[in-house]
Design a protein around this motif. Structure first.
Motif, PDB file in Angstrom:
ATOM      1  N   GLU A  61      18.377   6.864  12.636  1.00 42.67           N
ATOM      2  CA  GLU A  61      17.391   5.853  13.028  1.00 42.67           C
ATOM      3  C   GLU A  61      15.973   6.204  12.577  1.00 42.67           C
ATOM      4  N   ALA A  62      15.612   7.474  12.643  1.00 37.79           N
ATOM      5  CA  ALA A  62      14.270   7.876  12.209  1.00 37.79           C
ATOM      6  C   ALA A  62      14.082   7.596  10.716  1.00 37.79           C
ATOM      7  N   PHE A  63      15.092   7.874   9.905  1.00 38.01           N
ATOM      8  CA  PHE A  63      15.005   7.597   8.472  1.00 38.01           C
ATOM      9  C   PHE A  63      15.089   6.097   8.200  1.00 38.01           C
ATOM     10  N   ASN A  64      15.845   5.372   9.012  1.00 40.23           N
ATOM     11  CA  ASN A  64      15.997   3.931   8.807  1.00 40.23           C
ATOM     12  C   ASN A  64      14.663   3.195   8.870  1.00 40.23           C
ATOM     13  N   ARG A  65      13.704   3.713   9.638  1.00 40.79           N
ATOM     14  CA  ARG A  65      12.378   3.095   9.685  1.00 40.79           C
ATOM     15  C   ARG A  65      11.731   3.135   8.293  1.00 40.79           C
ATOM     16  N   PHE A  66      11.884   4.266   7.600  1.00 42.24           N
ATOM     17  CA  PHE A  66      11.342   4.383   6.237  1.00 42.24           C
ATOM     18  C   PHE A  66      12.081   3.445   5.294  1.00 42.24           C
ATOM     19  N   ARG A  67      13.391   3.383   5.439  1.00 42.02           N
ATOM     20  CA  ARG A  67      14.190   2.486   4.590  1.00 42.02           C
ATOM     21  C   ARG A  67      13.738   1.043   4.737  1.00 42.02           C
ATOM     22  N   GLN A  68      13.523   0.623   5.979  1.00 39.99           N
ATOM     23  CA  GLN A  68      13.109  -0.762   6.215  1.00 39.99           C
ATOM     24  C   GLN A  68      11.718  -1.024   5.668  1.00 39.99           C
ATOM     25  N   GLN A  69      10.821  -0.083   5.869  1.00 39.59           N
ATOM     26  CA  GLN A  69       9.459  -0.227   5.347  1.00 39.59           C
ATOM     27  C   GLN A  69       9.480  -0.367   3.829  1.00 39.59           C
ATOM     28  N   MET A  70      10.270   0.439   3.157  1.00 40.20           N
ATOM     29  CA  MET A  70      10.382   0.354   1.705  1.00 40.20           C
ATOM     30  C   MET A  70      11.029  -0.957   1.280  1.00 40.20           C
ATOM     31  N   LYS A  71      12.062  -1.368   1.988  1.00 36.03           N
ATOM     32  CA  LYS A  71      12.759  -2.609   1.644  1.00 36.03           C
ATOM     33  C   LYS A  71      11.843  -3.819   1.804  1.00 36.03           C
ATOM     34  N   ASP A  72      10.975  -3.781   2.820  1.00 33.24           N
ATOM     35  CA  ASP A  72      10.070  -4.905   3.076  1.00 33.24           C
ATOM     36  C   ASP A  72       8.907  -4.959   2.089  1.00 33.24           C
ATOM     37  N   SER A  73       8.615  -3.871   1.428  1.00 37.66           N
ATOM     38  CA  SER A  73       7.480  -3.812   0.498  1.00 37.66           C
ATOM     39  C   SER A  73       7.820  -4.487  -0.824  1.00 37.66           C
ATOM     40  N   GLN A  74       6.797  -5.078  -1.424  1.00 36.31           N
ATOM     41  CA  GLN A  74       6.960  -5.682  -2.743  1.00 36.31           C
ATOM     42  C   GLN A  74       6.272  -4.868  -3.830  1.00 36.31           C
ATOM     43  N   LYS A  75       5.288  -4.061  -3.414  1.00 36.13           N
ATOM     44  CA  LYS A  75       4.547  -3.232  -4.359  1.00 36.13           C
ATOM     45  C   LYS A  75       4.385  -1.839  -3.772  1.00 36.13           C
ATOM     46  N   PHE A  76       4.470  -0.853  -4.662  1.00 33.26           N
ATOM     47  CA  PHE A  76       4.378   0.546  -4.273  1.00 33.26           C
ATOM     48  C   PHE A  76       3.359   1.279  -5.145  1.00 33.26           C
ATOM     49  N   VAL A  77       2.766   2.305  -4.564  1.00 30.63           N
ATOM     50  CA  VAL A  77       2.003   3.286  -5.319  1.00 30.63           C
ATOM     51  C   VAL A  77       2.648   4.623  -5.014  1.00 30.63           C
ATOM     52  N   PHE A  78       3.173   5.277  -6.023  1.00 33.65           N
ATOM     53  CA  PHE A  78       3.766   6.599  -5.857  1.00 33.65           C
ATOM     54  C   PHE A  78       2.789   7.644  -6.355  1.00 33.65           C
ATOM     55  N   LEU A  79       2.411   8.550  -5.473  1.00 35.02           N
ATOM     56  CA  LEU A  79       1.580   9.687  -5.842  1.00 35.02           C
ATOM     57  C   LEU A  79       2.536  10.825  -6.140  1.00 35.02           C
ATOM     58  N   VAL A  80       2.591  11.210  -7.402  1.00 32.03           N
ATOM     59  CA  VAL A  80       3.650  12.079  -7.900  1.00 32.03           C
ATOM     60  C   VAL A  80       3.072  13.421  -8.352  1.00 32.03           C
ATOM     61  N   PRO A  81       3.181  14.430  -7.490  1.00 24.39           N
ATOM     62  CA  PRO A  81       2.742  15.757  -7.924  1.00 24.39           C
ATOM     63  C   PRO A  81       3.781  16.380  -8.850  1.00 24.39           C
ATOM     64  N   GLU A  82       3.301  17.219  -9.745  1.00 20.54           N
ATOM     65  CA  GLU A  82       4.207  17.898 -10.664  1.00 20.54           C
ATOM     66  C   GLU A  82       4.670  19.215 -10.056  1.00 20.54           C
ATOM     67  N   ALA A 171      -5.702   0.222  -9.302  1.00 18.23           N
ATOM     68  CA  ALA A 171      -5.576  -0.627  -8.116  1.00 18.23           C
ATOM     69  C   ALA A 171      -5.804  -2.089  -8.483  1.00 18.23           C
ATOM     70  N   GLU A 172      -6.828  -2.370  -9.277  1.00 20.75           N
ATOM     71  CA  GLU A 172      -7.080  -3.747  -9.727  1.00 20.75           C
ATOM     72  C   GLU A 172      -5.890  -4.289 -10.500  1.00 20.75           C
ATOM     73  N   GLN A 173      -5.348  -3.467 -11.393  1.00 20.52           N
ATOM     74  CA  GLN A 173      -4.195  -3.909 -12.178  1.00 20.52           C
ATOM     75  C   GLN A 173      -2.982  -4.168 -11.290  1.00 20.52           C
ATOM     76  N   LEU A 174      -2.759  -3.288 -10.308  1.00 16.78           N
ATOM     77  CA  LEU A 174      -1.621  -3.469  -9.412  1.00 16.78           C
ATOM     78  C   LEU A 174      -1.762  -4.730  -8.580  1.00 16.78           C
ATOM     79  N   ILE A 175      -2.950  -5.018  -8.113  1.00 15.20           N
ATOM     80  CA  ILE A 175      -3.172  -6.229  -7.323  1.00 15.20           C
ATOM     81  C   ILE A 175      -2.802  -7.470  -8.144  1.00 15.20           C
ATOM     82  N   GLY A 176      -3.151  -7.480  -9.415  1.00 15.24           N
ATOM     83  CA  GLY A 176      -2.848  -8.624 -10.275  1.00 15.24           C
ATOM     84  C   GLY A 176      -1.480  -8.602 -10.917  1.00 15.24           C
ATOM     85  N   PHE A 177      -0.734  -7.548 -10.712  1.00 15.06           N
ATOM     86  CA  PHE A 177       0.576  -7.321 -11.357  1.00 15.06           C
ATOM     87  C   PHE A 177       1.654  -8.154 -10.702  1.00 15.06           C
TER      88      PHE A 177
END
Length: 177
Positions: A61-82, A171-177
């Protein structure tokens, strides 16, 4: 009302510069009248790899909250460390725990690479782009890379004008994407 943009802190490491960038990105979006929410992978259930994936899909159930949040989203920003020439394993496990293909197919994402080294997360962003493309996600072409990130942060402020301008442009590009 549109769904907020979901910003994913792509590591569970403590401390993480990605968390500071997440707040900076949120502030940029807010200044443009766009709402956002942050998913910090440090907040994942510690046992999610065993309790929420594969045969246990949907059972944590704790992970399912993240799953639902991701499923409901239409746009994402991934901050990807190397990490070791790619992106963190926890980010891959997080993606593997999402509903396939509904979480990502046809949605849009922006990626930001960060590193302590000189490549700015370029390899990590490239590898992660491949994963998102496989999942059917449209990935914004402009992917800022931030080498030597800790030299350009003072708390939650970027001291490098180029990094700040790149985030604002993306951010501007993502908003218009």
């Amino acid at each position: 009302m549109t769904n907020p943009i979901t910003i994913i802190v792509g590591t569970n490491r403590e401390p993480a510069n990605s968390r500071h960038i997440a707040q900076i990105y949120t502030d940029i979006l807010t200044s443009k009248g766009v709402s956002s929410e942050i998913i910090d992978l440090a907040d994942l259930p510690e046992d999610f790899i065993f309790s929420a994936l594969y045969k246990n899909n949907g059972k944590n159930e704790a992970f399912n909250r993240f799953r639902q949040q991701m499923k409901d989203s239409q746009k994402f920003v991934f901050l990807v460390p190397e990490y070791n020439g790619s992106y963190p394993g926890v980010l891959k496990a997080f993606i593997d725990g999402m509903e396939y293909p509904g979480t990502f197919r046809g949605k849009k994402a922006a990626l930001v690479g960060l590193s302590s080294g000189g490549q700015g997360g370029g390899l990590a962003v490239s590898h992660f782009t491949d994963v998102l493309n496989y999942c059917g996600t449209h990935v914004l072409a402009f992917k800022p890379k931030m080498p030597f990130i800790e030299k350009h942060l003072e708390g939650q402020k970027i001291t490098n004008d180029v990094y700040q301008k790149d985030l604002e442009l993306q951010a501007e590009q993502l908003i218009g994407f």
